[in-house]
Design an enzyme around this catalytic site. Structure first.
Site, mmCIF file in Angstrom:
data_model
loop_
_atom_site.group_PDB
_atom_site.id
_atom_site.type_symbol
_atom_site.label_atom_id
_atom_site.label_comp_id
_atom_site.label_asym_id
_atom_site.label_seq_id
_atom_site.Cartn_x
_atom_site.Cartn_y
_atom_site.Cartn_z
ATOM 1 N N TRP A 33 0.841 -1.194 0.067
ATOM 2 C CA TRP A 33 0.206 -0.085 0.000
ATOM 3 C C TRP A 33 0.901 1.756 0.152
ATOM 4 C CZ3 TRP A 33 -0.363 -4.082 3.476
ATOM 5 C CH2 TRP A 33 0.208 -3.799 4.854
ATOM 6 N N GLU A 50 -4.978 0.731 6.615
ATOM 7 C CA GLU A 50 -4.886 1.482 8.099
ATOM 8 C C GLU A 50 -6.567 0.295 8.446
ATOM 9 O OE1 GLU A 50 -2.291 2.630 9.925
ATOM 10 O OE2 GLU A 50 -1.001 3.358 8.276
ATOM 11 N N LEU A 93 -10.540 -12.024 8.407
ATOM 12 C CA LEU A 93 -9.937 -11.110 9.210
ATOM 13 C C LEU A 93 -9.896 -10.643 10.354
ATOM 14 C CD1 LEU A 93 -8.090 -7.333 6.297
ATOM 15 C CD2 LEU A 93 -7.059 -9.398 8.592
ATOM 16 N N TYR A 133 -6.197 8.107 15.070
ATOM 17 C CA TYR A 133 -4.925 7.763 14.564
ATOM 18 C C TYR A 133 -4.904 7.610 13.529
ATOM 19 C CZ TYR A 133 -2.272 4.342 12.492
ATOM 20 O OH TYR A 133 -1.056 3.949 11.320
ATOM 21 N N ASP A 151 0.844 5.514 16.645
ATOM 22 C CA ASP A 151 -0.309 4.085 17.324
ATOM 23 C C ASP A 151 1.192 2.943 18.344
ATOM 24 O OD1 ASP A 151 2.316 3.552 15.530
ATOM 25 O OD2 ASP A 151 1.403 2.039 14.506
ATOM 26 N N CYS A 210 19.231 -0.541 19.323
ATOM 27 C CA CYS A 210 19.503 1.019 19.605
ATOM 28 C C CYS A 210 21.001 0.833 18.778
ATOM 29 C CB CYS A 210 19.801 0.950 21.024
ATOM 30 S SG CYS A 210 18.285 1.154 22.267
ATOM 31 N N CYS A 213 19.929 2.278 15.674
ATOM 32 C CA CYS A 213 18.862 3.345 15.537
ATOM 33 C C CYS A 213 19.143 5.302 15.224
ATOM 34 C CB CYS A 213 18.278 3.340 16.636
ATOM 35 S SG CYS A 213 16.793 4.555 17.026
ATOM 36 N N THR A 309 -11.759 -11.062 36.166
ATOM 37 C CA THR A 309 -11.591 -9.949 37.654
ATOM 38 C C THR A 309 -10.475 -10.439 38.037
ATOM 39 O OG1 THR A 309 -14.369 -10.593 38.116
ATOM 40 C CG2 THR A 309 -12.351 -9.632 39.586
HETATM 41 S S1 SF4 Z 1 14.423 5.257 20.219
HETATM 42 FE FE1 SF4 Z 1 16.260 3.547 18.987
HETATM 43 S S2 SF4 Z 1 17.575 3.807 20.755
HETATM 44 FE FE2 SF4 Z 1 15.268 4.513 21.549
HETATM 45 S S3 SF4 Z 1 15.278 2.329 23.266
HETATM 46 FE FE3 SF4 Z 1 14.307 2.697 20.493
HETATM 47 S S4 SF4 Z 1 16.192 1.885 19.218
HETATM 48 FE FE4 SF4 Z 1 16.691 2.153 21.453
#
Ligand code: SF4
Length: 373
Positions: A33, A50, A93, A133, A151, A210, A213, A309
């Site tokens: 999409w 979406e 779905l 959203y 989201d 990370c 990232c 509960t």
């Molecule tokens: S935003 Fe990036 S650096 Fe921060 S926790 Fe998520 S993956 Fe790790």
């Protein structure tokens, strides 16, 4: 001599949309999409995807999306189709209220907007089945408007990025405001998709990657080494999550296989479709061992969640269709679908039947989708 461990300090840099977009240009997911880089996606496709992605995974949605689009290539085709045809194309779905709203929305777009989706969040919000959203996602992705499409993925990324201590759902307004602050003027649609991709592929619930990232430097949770502690959530229930399987058998004369629970204990004397035991360690892959009869069983996408509960429950639903005249196994009986409202079905079983047969199967409030919060 021992040297003291370095203390986590708050990162000095602020997250920048440009860093995320540079990453996105190299690593964006290819999804049916999505528009090609530099192009803007068709509103109908964005909206359709979406709605399908609410409570359903990307992997499960892909084939459904392609088949659905083949059958209803435009919003006009969808609006002109009988609702039964739409429900049929949606079959499998789950959450059938979404399909009914989808059809109602297509009709509204034709009747109120001449077949063109409106471009603003405010106007999109007036259409059936479109909540905060989806309105933000369509406005940003299909119309390049500045909007915060938040989201679950985005909540996780922002909670970590800013180390938000307030728990969800109370933190939602703050997350939305922080997200909106980051949305750039020039590529808001790409930004929305980039944060979604980051949450889905890098900033995952467990063990976020990370090191890969684009926001590693400004991320507050990463600097403190506390990534997996976010987002903070209010503890909703006590008791361990239990899992199980529910088996819905539909006979060709519209009979549904039911049984009555023992008078004592949980849901005593109430009526249910056959189920497995409900246990924390239940493995749906082995559910056929608990099936009430031999049949061609189909495992339905999605999960039925219910909170008792003392514990939350997740049921994987299996559906089988059997010929007219098939006898009921011992201690089970057939009830015609049109008579289900006369049965003492607890909420969890209404959810199971709605999941398997459509929301008209039994009067039930279906679990909240992202847009229904
Ligand atoms: S935003 Fe990036 S650096 Fe921060 S926790 Fe998520 S993956 Fe790790």
């Amino acid at each position: 001599m021992l040297t003291p461990a370095p203390r986590a300090t708050k990162p000095q840099a602020r997250p920048a949309a440009a860093d995320l977009l540079t990453w996105y240009d190299r690593h964006r997911r290819s999804l049916p999409w999505r528009a090609e880089p530099g192009e803007i996606a068709a509103p109908y496709r964005v909206w359709l995807s979406e709605i399908m992605l609410q409570q359903t995974t990307v992997m499960a949605v892909k084939p459904f999306y392609l088949r659905f689009l083949d059958r209803f290539p435009t919003v006009a085709d969808l609006a002109a189709a009988p609702v039964d045809a739409v429900m049929q194309a949606w079959a499998g779905l789950g959450y059938y209220s979404r399909a009914r709203n989808l059809h109602a929305c297509a009709i509204a777009v034709m009747e109120r907007h001449g077949g063109r989706f409106p471009a603003t969040e405010a106007e999109l919000l007036t259409l059936p089945g479109i909540g905060a959203y989806t309105a933000a996602a369509v406005a940003s992705i299909a119309f390049n408007q500045r909007a915060a499409a938040v989201d679950g993925n985005v909540e996780r990324v922002m909670s970590r990025l800013f180390a938000i201590e307030e728990a969800l759902p109370k933190s939602k307004p703050l997350i939305r405001a922080l997200t909106l602050e980051l949305v750039p003027d020039d590529r808001p649609g790409d930004f929305a998709q980039a944060v979604m991709d980051l949450g889905a592929t890098i900033c995952t619930p467990k063990r976020p990657a990370c090191a890969l990232c684009p926001w590693m430097v400004p991320c507050e949770a990463r600097a403190a080494g506390t990534q997996e502690l976010y987002p903070k959530k209010l503890k909703k229930v006590s008791g361990d999550l239990r899992r199980g399987a529910a088996f819905v058998v539909l006979r060709a004369d519209d009979g549904i296989l039911l049984r009555t629970r023992p008078p004592q204990g949980l849901l005593g004397g109430m009526v249910e479709t056959p189920t497995s035991a409900w246990e924390p360690s239940y493995e749906p892959a082995h559910a056929m061992l608990d099936a009430p009869m031999e049949a061609r069983w189909q495992r339905l996408p999605g999960i039925v969640r219910h909170v008792f509960t003392h514990f939350p429950l997740e049921l994987t639903v299996f559906l089988a269709k059997v010929p007219k005249g098939t006898p009921a196994p011992a201690d089970l009986r057939w009830t015609l679908r049109r008579d289900l409202h006369e049965e003492a079905l607890p909420g969890v079983m209404k959810k199971v039947l709605a999941h398997a047969l459509g929301s008209g199967a039994a009067p039930v409030k279906t679990p909240k989708a992202k847009d229904e919060r």
